[in-house]
Scaffold this motif. Sequence first.
Motif, PDB file in Angstrom:
ATOM      1  N   GLU A   1      33.185 -50.766 -78.151  1.00 27.28           N
ATOM      2  CA  GLU A   1      34.060 -51.530 -78.966  1.00 27.28           C
ATOM      3  C   GLU A   1      35.239 -51.785 -77.878  1.00 27.28           C
ATOM      4  OE1 GLU A   1      33.966 -52.374 -81.803  1.00 27.28           O
ATOM      5  OE2 GLU A   1      31.763 -51.814 -81.876  1.00 27.28           O
ATOM      6  N   ARG A   2      35.756 -50.939 -77.080  1.00 27.95           N
ATOM      7  CA  ARG A   2      36.896 -51.149 -75.979  1.00 27.95           C
ATOM      8  C   ARG A   2      36.295 -52.410 -75.129  1.00 27.95           C
ATOM      9  NH1 ARG A   2      36.862 -50.543 -70.804  1.00 27.95           N
ATOM     10  NH2 ARG A   2      35.132 -48.700 -70.627  1.00 27.95           N
ATOM     11  N   VAL A   3      35.386 -52.660 -74.790  1.00 35.08           N
ATOM     12  CA  VAL A   3      35.009 -53.799 -74.005  1.00 35.08           C
ATOM     13  C   VAL A   3      35.063 -55.114 -74.883  1.00 35.08           C
ATOM     14  CG1 VAL A   3      33.470 -54.962 -72.447  1.00 35.08           C
ATOM     15  CG2 VAL A   3      33.987 -52.474 -72.364  1.00 35.08           C
ATOM     16  N   LEU A   4      34.422 -54.889 -76.032  1.00 35.21           N
ATOM     17  CA  LEU A   4      34.317 -56.079 -76.879  1.00 35.21           C
ATOM     18  C   LEU A   4      35.825 -56.704 -77.254  1.00 35.21           C
ATOM     19  CD1 LEU A   4      31.316 -55.489 -79.438  1.00 35.21           C
ATOM     20  CD2 LEU A   4      31.757 -57.498 -78.180  1.00 35.21           C
ATOM     21  N   GLY A   5      36.689 -55.542 -77.192  1.00 38.49           N
ATOM     22  CA  GLY A   5      38.114 -55.698 -77.613  1.00 38.49           C
ATOM     23  C   GLY A   5      38.759 -56.600 -76.677  1.00 38.49           C
ATOM     24  N   TYR A   6      38.230 -56.823 -75.342  1.00 36.69           N
ATOM     25  CA  TYR A   6      38.840 -57.684 -74.417  1.00 36.69           C
ATOM     26  C   TYR A   6      38.590 -59.135 -74.912  1.00 36.69           C
ATOM     27  CZ  TYR A   6      38.606 -53.418 -71.288  1.00 36.69           C
ATOM     28  OH  TYR A   6      38.942 -52.272 -70.934  1.00 36.69           O
ATOM     29  N   PHE A   7      37.584 -59.300 -75.463  1.00 36.98           N
ATOM     30  CA  PHE A   7      37.175 -60.595 -76.032  1.00 36.98           C
ATOM     31  C   PHE A   7      37.979 -61.034 -77.053  1.00 36.98           C
ATOM     32  CE2 PHE A   7      33.404 -59.418 -73.568  1.00 36.98           C
ATOM     33  CZ  PHE A   7      32.989 -60.664 -72.814  1.00 36.98           C
TER      34      PHE A   7
END
Length: 237
Positions: free
Chosen positions: A133-139
């Motif tokens: 979820e954190r990494v998808l938040g970058y997108f």
Amino acid sequence: MPKHVVFDVVGTLVSYDAFFASIQKVLGPRLLAQNLSPKLFGFAWLESSEREFTYLSISSRHKPYKTVFAAMFYRILWMSGISLPREFATDAERDEMVAAYSTLQLRDGVQETFDLLQKSGFEVWCLTTGDKERVLGYFDNARVEFSRERFRSCDSSGVAKPALEAYRPLFESFGTDEKWFAAAHYWDVSAAKIVGFKGAYCSVYEKEDCKELFDVDMDVMADTLPEMAKKIIEASR
């Protein structure tokens, strides 16, 4: 034949600049007063955390990267020459810098890179060691659409890259399709190549590839993400 490109995310598609800026803001003057570069301190903190995270994983004691990252802070201050780390900085300051890791931003050219590949018939995937979820938040923060169905995290399976088992499930799921792995970490692409991926390396983060360490040559090497995409497309023809 269907074609796939799997990207690493943090360090490759995502820059660490926001994290380094947070260190400058929170601790910069104090670090500089000790003749310590804030960016070099941040790099030491990142890299040491990656090592401990990997060691825990390969010894079957996997913990989320964020947990390891926070725990390593005072040790890195000590290793940097700060004799009383817990008097030099506070938990609140550490937590502010850790939180900045969630504000990292996509590198220039990510959308162009995806568009080039998709228009040439490639399916684009991501494989990260970070929290999904954190990494998808970058997108999401950059308003770059990315399919959650084509996003994989090793964090949920307790296996950290570059363990070969981190790459193998996605590699095998593609069957006989054309399969590429792309990253700005030479260690990452070289491990994926051992599994069987074609390898694309971008020097945007490391600058010096140190390829003599890895005994694996790349199929594509480039200095920017869009240039790497163009070279993948050309090599696939």
